[in-house]
Design an enzyme around this catalytic site. Structure first.
Site, PDB file in Angstrom:
ATOM      1  N   HIS A 152      43.989  36.752  59.988  1.00 14.46           N
ATOM      2  CA  HIS A 152      44.795  37.010  61.184  1.00 14.46           C
ATOM      3  C   HIS A 152      45.294  38.467  61.231  1.00 14.46           C
ATOM      4  O   HIS A 152      45.613  39.068  60.206  1.00 14.46           O
ATOM      5  CB  HIS A 152      45.996  36.063  61.224  1.00 14.46           C
ATOM      6  CG  HIS A 152      46.916  36.262  60.048  1.00 14.46           C
ATOM      7  ND1 HIS A 152      47.938  37.187  60.056  1.00 14.46           N
ATOM      8  CD2 HIS A 152      46.921  35.702  58.823  1.00 14.46           C
ATOM      9  CE1 HIS A 152      48.547  37.159  58.890  1.00 14.46           C
ATOM     10  NE2 HIS A 152      47.953  36.273  58.117  1.00 14.46           N
TER      11      HIS A 152
ATOM     12  N   HIS B 174      31.324  47.181  57.968  1.00 14.56           N
ATOM     13  CA  HIS B 174      30.520  46.057  57.445  1.00 14.56           C
ATOM     14  C   HIS B 174      31.327  45.353  56.362  1.00 14.56           C
ATOM     15  O   HIS B 174      31.716  45.985  55.371  1.00 14.56           O
ATOM     16  CB  HIS B 174      29.206  46.610  56.863  1.00 14.56           C
ATOM     17  CG  HIS B 174      28.326  45.579  56.221  1.00 14.56           C
ATOM     18  ND1 HIS B 174      27.154  45.915  55.578  1.00 14.56           N
ATOM     19  CD2 HIS B 174      28.420  44.226  56.120  1.00 14.56           C
ATOM     20  CE1 HIS B 174      26.581  44.816  55.103  1.00 14.56           C
ATOM     21  NE2 HIS B 174      27.331  43.783  55.416  1.00 14.56           N
TER      22      HIS B 174
HETATM   23  C1  LIG Z   1      30.092  50.785  44.330  1.00 10.93           C
HETATM   24  C2  LIG Z   1      28.653  51.082  44.684  1.00 10.93           C
HETATM   25  C3  LIG Z   1      28.574  51.605  46.140  1.00 10.93           C
HETATM   26  C4  LIG Z   1      28.171  52.154  43.726  1.00 10.93           C
HETATM   27  O1  LIG Z   1      26.812  52.356  43.921  1.00 10.93           O
HETATM   28  P1  LIG Z   1      26.051  53.508  43.080  1.00 10.93           P
HETATM   29  O2  LIG Z   1      26.686  54.814  43.369  1.00 10.93           O
HETATM   30  O3  LIG Z   1      24.589  53.337  43.389  1.00 10.93           O
HETATM   31  O4  LIG Z   1      26.422  53.161  41.598  1.00 10.93           O
HETATM   32  P2  LIG Z   1      25.454  52.701  40.391  1.00 10.93           P
HETATM   33  O5  LIG Z   1      24.820  51.385  40.686  1.00 10.93           O
HETATM   34  O6  LIG Z   1      24.589  53.884  40.056  1.00 10.93           O
HETATM   35  O7  LIG Z   1      26.518  52.489  39.218  1.00 10.93           O
HETATM   36  C5  LIG Z   1      27.228  53.562  38.631  1.00 10.93           C
HETATM   37  C6  LIG Z   1      28.229  52.989  37.646  1.00 10.93           C
HETATM   38  O8  LIG Z   1      29.257  52.274  38.362  1.00 10.93           O
HETATM   39  C7  LIG Z   1      29.281  50.891  37.953  1.00 10.93           C
HETATM   40  N1  LIG Z   1      29.482  50.091  39.169  1.00 10.93           N
HETATM   41  C8  LIG Z   1      28.696  50.058  40.256  1.00 10.93           C
HETATM   42  N2  LIG Z   1      29.192  49.214  41.165  1.00 10.93           N
HETATM   43  C9  LIG Z   1      30.316  48.702  40.637  1.00 10.93           C
HETATM   44  C10 LIG Z   1      31.256  47.759  41.115  1.00 10.93           C
HETATM   45  N3  LIG Z   1      31.138  47.202  42.307  1.00 10.93           N
HETATM   46  N4  LIG Z   1      32.307  47.456  40.301  1.00 10.93           N
HETATM   47  C11 LIG Z   1      32.438  48.020  39.077  1.00 10.93           C
HETATM   48  N5  LIG Z   1      31.560  48.932  38.581  1.00 10.93           N
HETATM   49  C12 LIG Z   1      30.513  49.250  39.361  1.00 10.93           C
HETATM   50  C13 LIG Z   1      27.916  50.635  37.310  1.00 10.93           C
HETATM   51  O9  LIG Z   1      27.961  49.591  36.374  1.00 10.93           O
HETATM   52  C14 LIG Z   1      27.626  51.969  36.683  1.00 10.93           C
HETATM   53  O10 LIG Z   1      28.371  52.072  35.486  1.00 10.93           O
HETATM   54  P3  LIG Z   1      27.799  52.903  34.220  1.00 10.93           P
HETATM   55  O11 LIG Z   1      27.609  54.309  34.720  1.00 10.93           O
HETATM   56  O12 LIG Z   1      28.871  52.745  33.199  1.00 10.93           O
HETATM   57  O13 LIG Z   1      26.499  52.241  33.871  1.00 10.93           O
HETATM   58  C15 LIG Z   1      27.737  49.826  44.602  1.00 10.93           C
HETATM   59  O14 LIG Z   1      27.510  49.421  43.245  1.00 10.93           O
HETATM   60  C16 LIG Z   1      28.297  48.633  45.346  1.00 10.93           C
HETATM   61  O15 LIG Z   1      29.176  47.887  44.891  1.00 10.93           O
HETATM   62  N6  LIG Z   1      27.723  48.426  46.568  1.00 10.93           N
HETATM   63  C17 LIG Z   1      28.006  47.296  47.379  1.00 10.93           C
HETATM   64  C18 LIG Z   1      26.771  46.357  47.362  1.00 10.93           C
HETATM   65  C19 LIG Z   1      26.958  45.181  48.258  1.00 10.93           C
HETATM   66  O16 LIG Z   1      27.975  44.517  48.246  1.00 10.93           O
HETATM   67  N7  LIG Z   1      25.939  44.915  49.069  1.00 10.93           N
HETATM   68  C20 LIG Z   1      25.979  43.836  50.019  1.00 10.93           C
HETATM   69  C21 LIG Z   1      24.855  44.020  50.999  1.00 10.93           C
HETATM   70  S1  LIG Z   1      24.824  42.755  52.205  1.00 10.93           S
END
Ligand SMILES: CC(C)(COP(=O)(O)OP(=O)(O)OC[C@H]1O[C@@H](n2cnc3c(N)ncnc32)[C@H](O)[C@@H]1OP(=O)(O)O)[C@@H](O)C(=O)NCCC(=O)NCCS
Length: 208
Positions: free
Chosen positions: A134, A143
């Protein structure tokens, strides 16, 4: 009722499916990867953006199914400028309060909820099972990913991306174009243009 969907992606498939379930008789995809890309699952890809702009008047509605928020905004602006009639797609299993508003070009997927007095802007994705409680205000082209939860009175800026299973405390504001990582628990306001992750969510500093 004929719907054109720009963006033959996996997300596009979910938009098409939701559209069919809420009464659109036929769905045609358009994508700039055409002619290499001829089909998106069971649906045909009939042309690229240019072809869609030429044929806009053949459709009763048009919607952009591109996950990238900025690209979705740009494509929606292009379609509107050419006279496209933006559709709003609400899956039949979603619950949208009669006291909430949902803008043009937005999609509300299966089992999502948009509760009383929430305002969802234009071109927004409220993904599968997401909750917009709400009095939330969701900015244009934001998104909320699957099972993301916005508690009551949250304000999301435009272009914000809330990752899967993230949750946001009541009355929190998240600045424009920020990203909330999947699974994050947001307990404090978030400035614009940052990524936050973790519980409690903190600004994420990329290594490079
Ligand atoms: C946060 C986010 C944007 C970062 O993406 P990125 O820049 O590509 O990051 P990476 O995957 O390279 O990860 C980098 C580091 O952050 C950590 N990390 C990534 N996402 C994380 C999250 N959500 N929570 C905690 N740690 C996270 C990884 O484990 C990695 O750690 P390390 O360096 O110690 O190995 C992405 O992981 C995320 O959460 N995206 C949302 C995905 C989603 O919900 N999609 C739905 C589609 S419908």
């Amino acid at each position: 009722m004929r719907l054109a969907i720009l963006g033959a992606s996996g997300h596009g498939k979910v938009v098409a499916d939701a559209a069919e379930q809420c009464g659109w008789r036929s769905v045609a995809f358009f994508d700039d990867a055409w002619p290499c890309l001829q089909a998106n699952g069971p649906w045909a890809v009939e042309g690229n953006t240019e072809a869609l702009l030429d044929r806009l008047m053949d459709f009763d509605g048009v919607i952009v199914a591109i996950g990238n928020n900025s690209t979705r905004a740009a494509k929606q602006a292009e379609l509107l400028a050419s006279g496209g009639k933006m559709a709003t797609i609400i899956h039949r299993s979603a619950m949208v309060s009669v006291h909430a508003t949902v803008g043009a070009g937005s999609v509300i997927f299966a089992n999502a909820a948009v509760n009383a007095c929430a305002t969802v802007g234009d071109g927004v994705i409220v993904n599968t099972g997401a909750v917009v409680e709400h009095d939330c205000v969701v900015g244009d082209f934001a998104h909320i990913s699957p099972n993301g939860v916005l508690s009551g009175g949250v304000a999301l800026g435009s272009l914000v991306w809330v990752g899967s299973c993230a949750s946001v405390k009541p009355l929190i504001a998240i600045g424009e174009a920020s990203v909330v990582g999947m699974g994050a628990v947001v307990t404090k306001d978030v400035p614009p243009d940052v990524i936050v992750v973790g519980n409690p969510a903190k600004v994420f500093e990329p290594r490079n």
